[in-house]
Every structure is written in structure tokens, then in C-alpha cells.
Design a protein around this motif. Structure first.
Motif, PDB file in Angstrom:
ATOM      1  N   PRO A  53       0.811  -1.229   0.000  1.00 27.70           N
ATOM      2  CA  PRO A  53       0.000   0.000   0.000  1.00 27.70           C
ATOM      3  C   PRO A  53       0.838   1.269   0.000  1.00 27.70           C
ATOM      4  CG  PRO A  53      -0.133  -1.122   2.133  1.00 27.70           C
ATOM      5  CD  PRO A  53       0.550  -2.058   1.198  1.00 27.70           C
ATOM      6  N   ALA A  54       2.018   1.223   0.628  1.00 28.14           N
ATOM      7  CA  ALA A  54       2.884   2.413   0.652  1.00 28.14           C
ATOM      8  C   ALA A  54       3.360   2.760  -0.757  1.00 28.14           C
ATOM      9  CB  ALA A  54       4.081   2.170   1.565  1.00 28.14           C
ATOM     10  N   VAL A  55       3.751   1.759  -1.523  1.00 25.92           N
ATOM     11  CA  VAL A  55       4.208   2.000  -2.894  1.00 25.92           C
ATOM     12  C   VAL A  55       3.064   2.499  -3.760  1.00 25.92           C
ATOM     13  CG1 VAL A  55       5.173   0.938  -4.969  1.00 25.92           C
ATOM     14  CG2 VAL A  55       6.060   0.293  -2.726  1.00 25.92           C
ATOM     15  N   LEU A  56       1.909   1.866  -3.635  1.00 27.17           N
ATOM     16  CA  LEU A  56       0.761   2.260  -4.463  1.00 27.17           C
ATOM     17  C   LEU A  56       0.275   3.663  -4.126  1.00 27.17           C
ATOM     18  CD1 LEU A  56      -1.227  -1.114  -4.554  1.00 27.17           C
ATOM     19  CD2 LEU A  56       0.195  -0.108  -6.356  1.00 27.17           C
ATOM     20  N   ALA A  57       0.437   4.077  -2.870  1.00 29.38           N
ATOM     21  CA  ALA A  57       0.013   5.425  -2.476  1.00 29.38           C
ATOM     22  C   ALA A  57       1.015   6.476  -2.932  1.00 29.38           C
ATOM     23  CB  ALA A  57      -0.157   5.492  -0.958  1.00 29.38           C
ATOM     24  N   ALA A  58       2.320   6.172  -2.784  1.00 33.34           N
ATOM     25  CA  ALA A  58       3.354   7.170  -3.082  1.00 33.34           C
ATOM     26  C   ALA A  58       3.739   7.206  -4.559  1.00 33.34           C
ATOM     27  CB  ALA A  58       4.591   6.889  -2.242  1.00 33.34           C
ATOM     28  N   ARG A  59       3.600   6.064  -5.249  1.00 39.50           N
ATOM     29  CA  ARG A  59       4.030   5.942  -6.653  1.00 39.50           C
ATOM     30  C   ARG A  59       5.432   6.530  -6.861  1.00 39.50           C
ATOM     31  NH1 ARG A  59      -0.150   3.624 -10.096  1.00 39.50           N
ATOM     32  NH2 ARG A  59      -1.681   2.965  -8.531  1.00 39.50           N
ATOM     33  N   PRO A  60       6.435   6.026  -6.149  1.00 38.99           N
ATOM     34  CA  PRO A  60       7.793   6.560  -6.294  1.00 38.99           C
ATOM     35  C   PRO A  60       8.387   6.194  -7.650  1.00 38.99           C
ATOM     36  CG  PRO A  60       7.836   4.541  -5.023  1.00 38.99           C
ATOM     37  CD  PRO A  60       6.387   4.864  -5.256  1.00 38.99           C
ATOM     38  N   ASP A  61       9.476   6.853  -7.998  1.00 36.96           N
ATOM     39  CA  ASP A  61      10.187   6.487  -9.220  1.00 36.96           C
ATOM     40  C   ASP A  61      10.853   5.121  -9.056  1.00 36.96           C
ATOM     41  OD1 ASP A  61       9.772   9.006 -10.662  1.00 36.96           O
ATOM     42  OD2 ASP A  61      11.051   9.854  -9.096  1.00 36.96           O
ATOM     43  N   VAL A  62      11.467   4.936  -7.878  1.00 33.73           N
ATOM     44  CA  VAL A  62      12.162   3.669  -7.600  1.00 33.73           C
ATOM     45  C   VAL A  62      11.873   3.221  -6.172  1.00 33.73           C
ATOM     46  CG1 VAL A  62      14.383   2.452  -7.570  1.00 33.73           C
ATOM     47  CG2 VAL A  62      14.061   4.386  -9.118  1.00 33.73           C
ATOM     48  N   VAL A  63      11.653   1.921  -6.012  1.00 38.64           N
ATOM     49  CA  VAL A  63      11.551   1.313  -4.683  1.00 38.64           C
ATOM     50  C   VAL A  63      12.869   0.613  -4.399  1.00 38.64           C
ATOM     51  CG1 VAL A  63      10.367  -0.380  -3.231  1.00 38.64           C
ATOM     52  CG2 VAL A  63       9.061   0.964  -4.901  1.00 38.64           C
ATOM     53  N   LEU A  64      13.522   1.009  -3.302  1.00 39.41           N
ATOM     54  CA  LEU A  64      14.736   0.340  -2.847  1.00 39.41           C
ATOM     55  C   LEU A  64      14.287  -0.784  -1.926  1.00 39.41           C
ATOM     56  CD1 LEU A  64      17.825   0.406  -2.966  1.00 39.41           C
ATOM     57  CD2 LEU A  64      17.783   1.895  -0.960  1.00 39.41           C
ATOM     58  N   LEU A  65      14.488  -2.015  -2.357  1.00 40.33           N
ATOM     59  CA  LEU A  65      13.745  -3.142  -1.798  1.00 40.33           C
ATOM     60  C   LEU A  65      14.656  -4.215  -1.213  1.00 40.33           C
ATOM     61  CD1 LEU A  65      10.811  -4.386  -1.686  1.00 40.33           C
ATOM     62  CD2 LEU A  65      11.328  -5.411  -3.909  1.00 40.33           C
ATOM     63  N   PRO A 110       1.341  -5.145 -11.378  1.00 38.37           N
ATOM     64  CA  PRO A 110       0.106  -5.121 -12.161  1.00 38.37           C
ATOM     65  C   PRO A 110      -0.696  -3.828 -11.992  1.00 38.37           C
ATOM     66  CG  PRO A 110       0.355  -7.241 -11.068  1.00 38.37           C
ATOM     67  CD  PRO A 110       1.396  -6.328 -10.489  1.00 38.37           C
ATOM     68  N   GLN A 111      -0.535  -3.171 -10.820  1.00 34.69           N
ATOM     69  CA  GLN A 111      -1.285  -1.940 -10.543  1.00 34.69           C
ATOM     70  C   GLN A 111      -0.464  -0.681 -10.818  1.00 34.69           C
ATOM     71  OE1 GLN A 111      -3.740  -2.239  -6.787  1.00 34.69           O
ATOM     72  NE2 GLN A 111      -2.426  -4.026  -6.450  1.00 34.69           N
ATOM     73  N   ALA A 112       0.855  -0.801 -10.780  1.00 32.83           N
ATOM     74  CA  ALA A 112       1.714   0.368 -10.987  1.00 32.83           C
ATOM     75  C   ALA A 112       2.933  -0.046 -11.815  1.00 32.83           C
ATOM     76  CB  ALA A 112       2.142   0.956  -9.644  1.00 32.83           C
ATOM     77  N   PRO A 113       2.730  -0.341 -13.093  1.00 32.50           N
ATOM     78  CA  PRO A 113       3.830  -0.852 -13.924  1.00 32.50           C
ATOM     79  C   PRO A 113       4.949   0.152 -14.155  1.00 32.50           C
ATOM     80  CG  PRO A 113       1.876  -0.377 -15.256  1.00 32.50           C
ATOM     81  CD  PRO A 113       1.452  -0.283 -13.831  1.00 32.50           C
ATOM     82  N   GLU A 114       4.686   1.415 -13.850  1.00 29.51           N
ATOM     83  CA  GLU A 114       5.707   2.444 -14.069  1.00 29.51           C
ATOM     84  C   GLU A 114       6.761   2.477 -12.959  1.00 29.51           C
ATOM     85  OE1 GLU A 114       2.756   4.367 -11.315  1.00 29.51           O
ATOM     86  OE2 GLU A 114       2.688   2.948 -12.986  1.00 29.51           O
ATOM     87  N   VAL A 115       6.464   1.838 -11.815  1.00 29.07           N
ATOM     88  CA  VAL A 115       7.392   1.861 -10.682  1.00 29.07           C
ATOM     89  C   VAL A 115       8.557   0.905 -10.950  1.00 29.07           C
ATOM     90  CG1 VAL A 115       7.672   1.376  -8.220  1.00 29.07           C
ATOM     91  CG2 VAL A 115       5.572   2.463  -9.043  1.00 29.07           C
ATOM     92  N   ARG A 116       9.778   1.375 -10.686  1.00 30.60           N
ATOM     93  CA  ARG A 116      10.968   0.545 -10.861  1.00 30.60           C
ATOM     94  C   ARG A 116      11.441   0.039  -9.498  1.00 30.60           C
ATOM     95  NH1 ARG A 116      12.943   2.779 -15.871  1.00 30.60           N
ATOM     96  NH2 ARG A 116      11.110   2.617 -17.203  1.00 30.60           N
TER      97      ARG A 116
END
Length: 215
Positions: A43-55, A73-79
Motif C-alpha cells: 500500500p505504501a508504494v501504491l500510495a506514493a508511486r515513487p520512481d524507484v523502490v529500494l527493496l 500489475p497496478q503500478a507498472p511504471e514503478v521501478r
């Protein structure tokens, strides 16, 4: 240029704090959020829609690969850039197959990490040098990824940990100390690993793990 928006996912609070502090030294990077496990990360990624997730790769709820599988599937633009203490082949290949654009180890410097994030955001694939070889070998067919996955699926997470340490040459007492379990428990896990993998000795186990780039 607009700043790079990064979200940090790791189950260790002190590590997240350190990474945030390191990244924020660069005026071109903005840390837009943090999460500690799969269920808070998605939910944090989907809410923030960052450019990159450091995972992080290993954490509660299914690990980094599970976060990627739920988010893309919900945010294909996130790297996604994986950052882990592990340099084991199955960890690298597993998270790349899930959709990460890069994988670096936690020995990376702050400046190198910022550079890696910018490169992933721009569409590059980024790997620590040793890890790039794993990915190339996997796609070239040198590492039988499907077979590695199938074999490892037979083992529990604890059995995998024991297997890797034994294959690296640790004595039973050393494994017990490393994993905070008894020597008897180590012996039980080793017996189970050998049975599941149809191997007969530590020597065979070491060869099996080495052939699959697991150590």
C-alpha cells in the motif's frame, strides 16, 4: 530536473534510517516513504508511486519478490532496485524474474547507491559485478533456474539457511551458533536436506550447492 522519488523497504528500522540519511545527502533524491514488510510495502508504494523502490530481498510476508508481484500489475511504471546482504544466485535470479531492474549488495557506498537508483529510474539494469554474472548465466542457460527453484521449494527457509552454511564448510557447532539453534537441531535439518535432495553426504551437498551457485 525533478528530484528522484524513492521509497525504502527493509525490515530493519536502523537500516532504513541510515539509508534515508545517506540518500538525503543528495539534493536530487527525495525519500517519500518507508515500509518494513510486504503488507506495509504494497500500500505504501501504491500510495506514493515513487520512481524507484529500494527493496530488501528477505523480510516478513514473502520477501521483495512478493512486493514486486503485487505492485507491478497496478503500478507498472514503478521501478525496483533490490538491496540485500545476500549474493546467492537464487536470491538474485528470483527477484529479477519477479521484475526488479537491478540488484546490489549492502556493501555498496552511498554515492554508488544514489547512482544506481538514478540509473534504474532511467531504465538501465544495474547489478554489482559478481551478480551480473549470475543473471547472464541464468539467461544463457548455464544455471538451470527452473531446476534450482524446484529443488529449493522442497526445503524450508531454515533448511536453506543450514544447507548454505554447511555447503560453505561450517561445522555443525558453527551453524548452531550462527543460527541460534542447537547442534541436534542442525543435525536434524541436515538429515532432512540430504533426504529431500537425494544426497548422501556433506561433500555431495557442497558440490550440489556449488554447481547451482548457491554458495
Amino acid at each position: 530536473m525533478s528530484p528522484l522519488h524513492v521509497l525504502v523497504v527493509d525490515d530493519h528500522a536502523m537500516f532504513r534510517t541510515g539509508v534515508r540519511a545517506e540518500l538525503q545527502k543528495d539534493p536530487g533524491v527525495v525519500v517519500v516513504g518507508e515500509a518494513e514488510d510486504v503488507d506495509t510495502a504494497v500500500p505504501a508504494v501504491l500510495a506514493a508511486r515513487p520512481d524507484v523502490v529500494l527493496l530488501d530481498v528477505h523480510m516478513p510476508g514473502g520477501g521483495g519478490a512478493e512486493v514486486i508481484r503485487r505492485v507491478l500489475p497496478q503500478a507498472p511504471e514503478v521501478r525496483f532496485l533490490a538491496l540485500s546482504v545476500s549474493d546467492a544466485a537464487e536470491d538474485v535470479i528470483g527477484v529479477i524474474r519477479a521484475g526488479a531492474r537491478g540488484y546490489v549488495t549492502k556493501t555498496i557506498s552511498g554515492a554508488e547507491l544514489v547512482d544506481a537508483l538514478h540509473r534504474v529510474a532511467s531504465g538501465d539494469a544495474v547489478f554489482s559485478p559478481r551478480l551480473a554474472g549470475f543473471v547472464l548465466d541464468a539467461f544463457a542457460g548455464t544455471i538451470e533456474v527452473a531446476q534450482v527453484d524446484e529443488d529449493l521449494d522442497r526445503l524450508t527457509e531454515r533448511e536453506r539457511e543450514v544447507m548454505r552454511l554447511i555447503a560453505r564448510g561450517y561445522a555443525y557447532k558453527e551453524v548452531a551458533k550462527e543460527l541460534f539453534i542447537s547442534v541436534k537441531t542442525v543435525e536434524t535439518h541436515v538429515s532432512s536436506v540430504l533426504r529431500k535432495l537425494q544426497l548422501s553426504s556433506r561433500h555431495e551437498l557442497t558440490k550440489w550447492a556449488s554447481d547451482r551457485r548457491l554458495i
